[in-house]
Scaffold this motif. Structure first.
Motif, mmCIF file in Angstrom:
data_model
loop_
_atom_site.group_PDB
_atom_site.id
_atom_site.type_symbol
_atom_site.label_atom_id
_atom_site.label_comp_id
_atom_site.label_asym_id
_atom_site.label_seq_id
_atom_site.Cartn_x
_atom_site.Cartn_y
_atom_site.Cartn_z
ATOM 1 N N VAL A 23 19.674 8.721 52.003
ATOM 2 C CA VAL A 23 19.942 7.031 51.429
ATOM 3 C C VAL A 23 19.418 5.752 52.865
ATOM 4 O O VAL A 23 19.526 4.705 52.041
ATOM 5 C CB VAL A 23 21.689 6.949 51.289
ATOM 6 C CG1 VAL A 23 22.358 5.744 51.725
ATOM 7 C CG2 VAL A 23 22.244 8.134 50.289
ATOM 8 N N LEU A 48 11.093 4.384 45.727
ATOM 9 C CA LEU A 48 12.757 4.578 45.802
ATOM 10 C C LEU A 48 12.874 5.221 44.320
ATOM 11 O O LEU A 48 13.924 5.597 44.958
ATOM 12 C CB LEU A 48 12.860 3.405 44.677
ATOM 13 C CG LEU A 48 13.242 1.719 45.999
ATOM 14 C CD1 LEU A 48 13.014 0.053 44.564
ATOM 15 C CD2 LEU A 48 13.746 2.195 46.411
ATOM 16 N N SER A 49 11.890 6.370 43.689
ATOM 17 C CA SER A 49 12.077 7.703 42.947
ATOM 18 C C SER A 49 12.261 8.602 44.081
ATOM 19 O O SER A 49 12.908 9.349 43.590
ATOM 20 C CB SER A 49 11.020 7.693 41.850
ATOM 21 O OG SER A 49 10.753 6.127 40.524
ATOM 22 N N THR A 86 15.449 8.553 45.726
ATOM 23 C CA THR A 86 16.779 8.416 44.542
ATOM 24 C C THR A 86 16.346 10.157 44.318
ATOM 25 O O THR A 86 17.600 10.494 44.427
ATOM 26 C CB THR A 86 16.175 7.804 43.567
ATOM 27 O OG1 THR A 86 16.878 6.731 43.675
ATOM 28 C CG2 THR A 86 17.659 8.617 42.226
ATOM 29 N N LEU A 121 16.555 4.874 50.668
ATOM 30 C CA LEU A 121 16.647 4.247 49.682
ATOM 31 C C LEU A 121 16.861 2.456 50.465
ATOM 32 O O LEU A 121 16.709 1.271 49.688
ATOM 33 C CB LEU A 121 17.771 4.560 48.647
ATOM 34 C CG LEU A 121 17.795 5.257 47.909
ATOM 35 C CD1 LEU A 121 18.821 5.651 46.871
ATOM 36 C CD2 LEU A 121 16.645 4.765 46.426
ATOM 37 N N LEU A 137 26.437 6.730 48.403
ATOM 38 C CA LEU A 137 25.790 6.050 47.910
ATOM 39 C C LEU A 137 26.176 4.384 47.002
ATOM 40 O O LEU A 137 26.249 3.462 46.609
ATOM 41 C CB LEU A 137 25.418 6.714 46.380
ATOM 42 C CG LEU A 137 23.342 7.054 46.785
ATOM 43 C CD1 LEU A 137 23.362 8.074 45.378
ATOM 44 C CD2 LEU A 137 23.001 6.391 46.660
#
Length: 440
Positions: free
Chosen positions: A189, A213-214, A217, A192, A232
């Motif tokens: 997190v 980002l992928s 996540t 992210l 999240l």
């Protein structure tokens, strides 16, 4: 003779220029983040002595950097008041701890990480900090994925020395290089938030941004941490609220802030009323029951020394009272209270709780106002990170040590630089500037 005499005289000047350079500041920042992000990995591979030696070496370098940059750093603005008081109170607790020597050693670790964070906060701006942390997190998460593939797919055996159970083929839970799924979820997190700010600031190539980002996540979801979904949702809501505030005209911004604050309070109350149903939907009833028992026992022992606590340890020394007694009564082996607020109440009493909340709360208000008024998206990193730390602290004690503590201190320093009373007091006092190499 003249050349021989000139050589030693020029050496300190060269060393000072190196320590004051922007390139060295970036290298130091990356090294400090790498050590804290990969702390579990370093200890598992090389041992705790190596990890402590690295941190000690980084602290020596940090002091040297601050010394050569002393002309450009105001002592008045060096450390936030709440941080100073919290660290001093933790030091004072050594004298009533059940193990003063062990408590003092743990306090040195706390102070060392704080020193690294304070140094980074003064030698790098927010964007430079975000980019350095982003680079480290990309490597750490990529290494985690590689090791999980090796363990769970290719070799199909757990890497026990790293804490990797090899569950990737069954879609988790996975731990990566962080030891537990909850820590992996928290780091994912944090990544992210960092990667999203990097993308918004256009400091990454589009392909690398999408990969980052992928990756974050995917690992957050594969961690299967019961707290990740809550984290999240909360961070996502905070991001949306901040975006609305930033988009509002300056004249209507205070009203917008007030209305949104009211909505947040209503939603929080509704979530608390419906907490049992929400917990059932998340499938975390057993986990919450375990945590509730742990929190209840911790609160019982904290109530026996409510003001000053039992002494600072950070992660528990499971052989010391009250930690050993709590684990014996639960017939479990916990190394934290799984709640930063409960943990600091147990160790530093209500004084510690108030100082921690004041430190985080003041930093959040300052950084939120700053982010709502500044045009660049990079200023959103600090308040969003503080929101993530505040929410995580309800389920883990990560904000009290290691990477979580470093991020908390760094955010407090960053917020104080733009909104602190000492910033306004010293604004009219000019300071010198140590020459630095040009930024790349």
């Amino acid at each position: 003779m003249t050349q021989d005499a000139a050589g030693p005289a020029s050496a300190p000047s060269a060393a000072a220029r190196l320590l004051a350079s922007a390139d060295f500041a970036r290298a130091f920042t990356v090294a400090a983040f790498a050590m804290l992000v990969g702390a579990h990995f370093v200890v598992a591979v090389s041992g705790v002595v190596v990890a402590r030696t690295i941190v000690a070496g980084l602290c020596v370098v940090a002091v040297a950097i601050l010394w050569v940059r002393r002309a450009e750093i105001s002592l008045l603005r060096l450390v936030p008041t709440t941080l100073t008081l919290l660290v001093l109170w933790a030091f004072a607790s050594v004298f009533w701890s059940t193990d003063p020597l062990g408590s003092f050693a743990r306090w040195l670790g706390m102070a060392a990480v704080a020193l690294l964070a304070v140094t980074i906060g003064h030698v790098r701006d927010t964007l430079q900090t975000v980019r350095a942390l982003g680079d480290v997190l990309r490597v750490a998460l990529t290494l985690s994925l590689i090791l999980e593939v090796l363990s769970g797919v290719i070799f199909d055996v757990p890497f026990r020395f790293l804490g990797i159970q090899g569950n990737l083929a069954s879609f988790g839970p996975i731990q990566g290089i962080f030891g537990t799924r909850n820590v992996l979820g928290f780091v994912a997190v944090v990544a992210l938030i960092t990667f999203a700010v990097e993308r918004g600031a256009h400091s990454l190539r589009p392909g690398l941004s999408v990969y980052s980002l992928s990756l974050a996540t995917g690992l957050a979801l594969l961690s299967a941490s019961p707290t990740v979904l809550i984290l999240l949702i909360t961070v996502g809501a905070a991001t949306g609220i901040l975006a609305i505030v930033r988009a509002a005209p300056a004249a209507r911004r205070p009203l917008t802030q007030a209305v949104l604050a009211g909505v947040v309070v209503v939603v929080a109350v509704a979530a608390y009323v419906q907490r049992e149903r929400i917990i059932d939907l998340l499938g975390a009833a057993d986990d919450l029951r375990m945590r509730t028992n742990l929190w209840t026992l911790s609160a019982y022992f904290a109530a026996r020394q409510p003001v000053q606590g039992w002494g600072w340890f950070g992660p528990w020394d499971v052989n010391e009272i009250p930690f050993a007694r709590i684990n014996d009564l639960l017939d479990q082996q916990h190394t934290t209270a799984l709640n930063a607020y409960v943990d600091i109440h147990l160790q530093l009493g209500w004084v510690g709780v108030l100082l921690l909340c004041a430190m985080g709360g003041i930093a959040l208000v300052r950084s939120w106002v700053d982010a709502s008024e500044r045009r660049s998206i990079v200023y959103a990193w600090t308040p969003l990170m503080l929101v993530a730390l505040a929410v995580t602290s309800m389920f883990e004690s990560l904000a009290l040590f290691g990477l979580g503590w470093m991020l908390l201190v760094l955010c407090a320093v960053r917020a104080g630089q733009s909104r602190g009373w000492r910033e306004r007091l010293g604004a009219a006092t000019p300071t010198g500037t140590v020459p630095t190499l040009p930024e790349r």
